[in-house]
Write a protein that holds these residues in place. Structure first.
Motif, PDB file in Angstrom:
ATOM      1  N   PRO A 227     -17.743  13.774   0.142  1.00  0.00           N
ATOM      2  CA  PRO A 227     -16.501  14.119   1.315  1.00  0.00           C
ATOM      3  C   PRO A 227     -16.882  14.364   2.640  1.00  0.00           C
ATOM      4  O   PRO A 227     -18.048  14.597   2.789  1.00  0.00           O
ATOM      5  CB  PRO A 227     -16.003  15.416   0.489  1.00  0.00           C
ATOM      6  CG  PRO A 227     -16.384  15.386  -0.863  1.00  0.00           C
ATOM      7  CD  PRO A 227     -17.806  14.863  -0.621  1.00  0.00           C
ATOM      8  N   ALA A 228     -16.132  13.999   3.657  1.00  0.00           N
ATOM      9  CA  ALA A 228     -16.303  14.111   4.861  1.00  0.00           C
ATOM     10  C   ALA A 228     -17.201  15.552   5.200  1.00  0.00           C
ATOM     11  O   ALA A 228     -18.279  15.353   6.009  1.00  0.00           O
ATOM     12  CB  ALA A 228     -15.298  13.863   5.804  1.00  0.00           C
ATOM     13  N   GLU A 229     -16.583  16.446   4.870  1.00  0.00           N
ATOM     14  CA  GLU A 229     -17.136  17.910   5.229  1.00  0.00           C
ATOM     15  C   GLU A 229     -18.502  17.964   4.554  1.00  0.00           C
ATOM     16  O   GLU A 229     -19.644  18.464   5.381  1.00  0.00           O
ATOM     17  CB  GLU A 229     -16.401  18.966   4.593  1.00  0.00           C
ATOM     18  CG  GLU A 229     -16.778  20.273   5.192  1.00  0.00           C
ATOM     19  CD  GLU A 229     -15.547  21.514   4.643  1.00  0.00           C
ATOM     20  OE1 GLU A 229     -16.065  22.504   4.772  1.00  0.00           O
ATOM     21  OE2 GLU A 229     -14.606  21.054   4.087  1.00  0.00           O
ATOM     22  N   SER A 230     -19.015  17.747   3.502  1.00  0.00           N
ATOM     23  CA  SER A 230     -20.208  18.001   2.776  1.00  0.00           C
ATOM     24  C   SER A 230     -21.002  16.632   3.273  1.00  0.00           C
ATOM     25  O   SER A 230     -22.276  17.155   3.801  1.00  0.00           O
ATOM     26  CB  SER A 230     -20.194  17.598   1.203  1.00  0.00           C
ATOM     27  OG  SER A 230     -19.005  18.540   0.514  1.00  0.00           O
ATOM     28  N   CYS A 231     -20.706  15.811   3.696  1.00  0.00           N
ATOM     29  CA  CYS A 231     -21.447  14.747   4.588  1.00  0.00           C
ATOM     30  C   CYS A 231     -21.767  15.077   5.707  1.00  0.00           C
ATOM     31  O   CYS A 231     -23.193  14.878   6.186  1.00  0.00           O
ATOM     32  CB  CYS A 231     -20.541  13.274   4.411  1.00  0.00           C
ATOM     33  SG  CYS A 231     -21.769  11.921   4.997  1.00  0.00           S
ATOM     34  N   THR A 232     -20.954  15.680   6.529  1.00  0.00           N
ATOM     35  CA  THR A 232     -21.355  16.231   7.982  1.00  0.00           C
ATOM     36  C   THR A 232     -22.254  17.326   7.677  1.00  0.00           C
ATOM     37  O   THR A 232     -23.205  17.288   8.666  1.00  0.00           O
ATOM     38  CB  THR A 232     -19.983  16.712   8.731  1.00  0.00           C
ATOM     39  OG1 THR A 232     -18.947  15.638   8.713  1.00  0.00           O
ATOM     40  CG2 THR A 232     -20.402  17.277  10.128  1.00  0.00           C
ATOM     41  N   LYS A 233     -22.197  18.322   6.846  1.00  0.00           N
ATOM     42  CA  LYS A 233     -22.971  19.311   6.577  1.00  0.00           C
ATOM     43  C   LYS A 233     -24.643  18.876   6.498  1.00  0.00           C
ATOM     44  O   LYS A 233     -25.574  19.150   6.943  1.00  0.00           O
ATOM     45  CB  LYS A 233     -22.813  20.185   5.627  1.00  0.00           C
ATOM     46  CG  LYS A 233     -23.585  21.552   5.498  1.00  0.00           C
ATOM     47  CD  LYS A 233     -23.015  22.421   4.491  1.00  0.00           C
ATOM     48  CE  LYS A 233     -23.899  23.695   4.229  1.00  0.00           C
ATOM     49  NZ  LYS A 233     -23.489  24.464   3.344  1.00  0.00           N
ATOM     50  N   ALA A 234     -24.685  17.697   5.251  1.00  0.00           N
ATOM     51  CA  ALA A 234     -26.101  17.464   5.144  1.00  0.00           C
ATOM     52  C   ALA A 234     -26.609  16.531   6.171  1.00  0.00           C
ATOM     53  O   ALA A 234     -27.885  16.788   6.215  1.00  0.00           O
ATOM     54  CB  ALA A 234     -25.553  16.423   3.932  1.00  0.00           C
TER      55      ALA A 234
END
Length: 324
Positions: A227-234
């Protein structure tokens, strides 16, 4: 090879012979060295005094900050003091010790960065097994392996150099004792030794760099479906590591992956991995990491509040206000 040494000390030519440039460099690198100590100590205290120390990523970051301090301290203090001196001498023994210690802590830093990349790979690509794989015993094993590997690398690097005969010129065109400038002064054919140095330092740096790049490419491939949020954090977490890796490895590879030759640009590139990278590491890991920011605020706000409370409690008792 018969080791005939007529040289008991070396002259470090430093960065420049111009007095104005030396004074400017003195102020610049003194500021850098103070910033290195302040930044890395801030990270170490903040991690040690917060729950972050229990997380593998911050366990490695804490040790990376310590290795940064030790690594730069083998070079920077002498560089700063030599900038004010007329002649920059270093004894043969001190030169060999500096060579060994610098490559030892440099090797630890390289291998800890590899351990951090492995930690991020497990966290992102195998999140369900992360706590099992990256337990505290595994973290200590990686740290021990890093120290052992760095010692072996530094030992063989120093062994290759210490067996060289030095019988003629003793001027090192550098600001610290490193293997390539010393090979240039040896009174023998250094072609084979140069090949061994490339195999030791160059290949160690290259293989580690390739492993790091492949691990981050695998991470990027894995998070494409997140998901976009998890991808951004990673991506935010990994970008900090990638920045540090590039800042450290590119100049290292430029110097050590080629045959045993020296260029005037070597001193400038060496500044990146001996001073610039240790100075920017705390900034990169702090400003691009929300957990680190929160730990800094929590730890230091608590300390400031405690100090303020102590002052408030003791201040009234120290006042003697006369009654009218």
């Amino acid at each position: 090879m018969e080791n005939m040494n007529n040289v008991t000390e070396f002259v470090l030519l430093g960065l420049s012979q111009n007095k104005k440039i030396k004074n400017l460099c003195f102020l610049l690198f003194l500021f850098c060295y103070i910033a290195i100590w302040m930044g890395n100590l801030l990270i170490m205290i903040s991690i040690t005094c917060s729950p972050l120390i229990d997380q593998p990523m911050y366990f490695f970051l804490n040790n990376l900050a310590l290795s940064d301090l030790c690594y730069t301290s083998t070079v920077t203090p002498k560089l700063v003091t030599d900038l004010l001196a007329e002649s920059n001498m270093i004894s043969y023994t001190s030169c060999m010790v500096q060579l060994f210690v610098m490559h030892f802590f440099g090797g630890i830093e390289i291998l800890i960065l590899t351990g951090m990349a492995y930690d991020r790979y497990v966290a992102i690509c195998k999140p369900l097994h992360y706590t099992i794989i990256m337990n505290r015993q595994r973290c200590y094993t990686i740290l021990t392996a890093s120290c052992t590997g760095a010692f072996l690398h530094s030992f063989f690097q120093c062994l290759l150099t210490i067996n060289l005969p030095f019988c003629g010129p003793n001027e090192i065109d550098h600001y610290f004792c490193d293997v390539y400038p010393l090979l240039k002064l040896a009174c023998t054919d250094t072609y084979r030794v140069g090949i061994l140095v490339v195999a030791n330092s160059g290949m160690m740096g290259l293989v580690t760099f390739v492993v790091l790049v492949l691990s981050y490419l695998l991470i990027l491939y894995t998070i494409r479906a997140y998901p976009a949020e998890s991808c951004t954090k990673a991506l935010s977490t990994c970008s900090s590591h990638i920045t540090v890796v590039v800042l450290f490895f590119v100049p290292v590879l430029f110097i050590y992956i080629r045959p045993a030759t020296t260029f005037p640009e070597d001193k400038v590139f060496a500044l990146f991995y001996t001073i610039i990278a240790p100075m920017f590491n705390p900034l990169i890991y702090t400003f691009r990491n929300m957990e680190m920011k929160n730990a800094l605020k929590k730890v230091w706000c608590q300390k400031l509040c405690f100090i303020g409370w102590q002052i408030i409690c003791h201040f009234p008792s120290s006042l003697h206000i006369p009654h009218t």
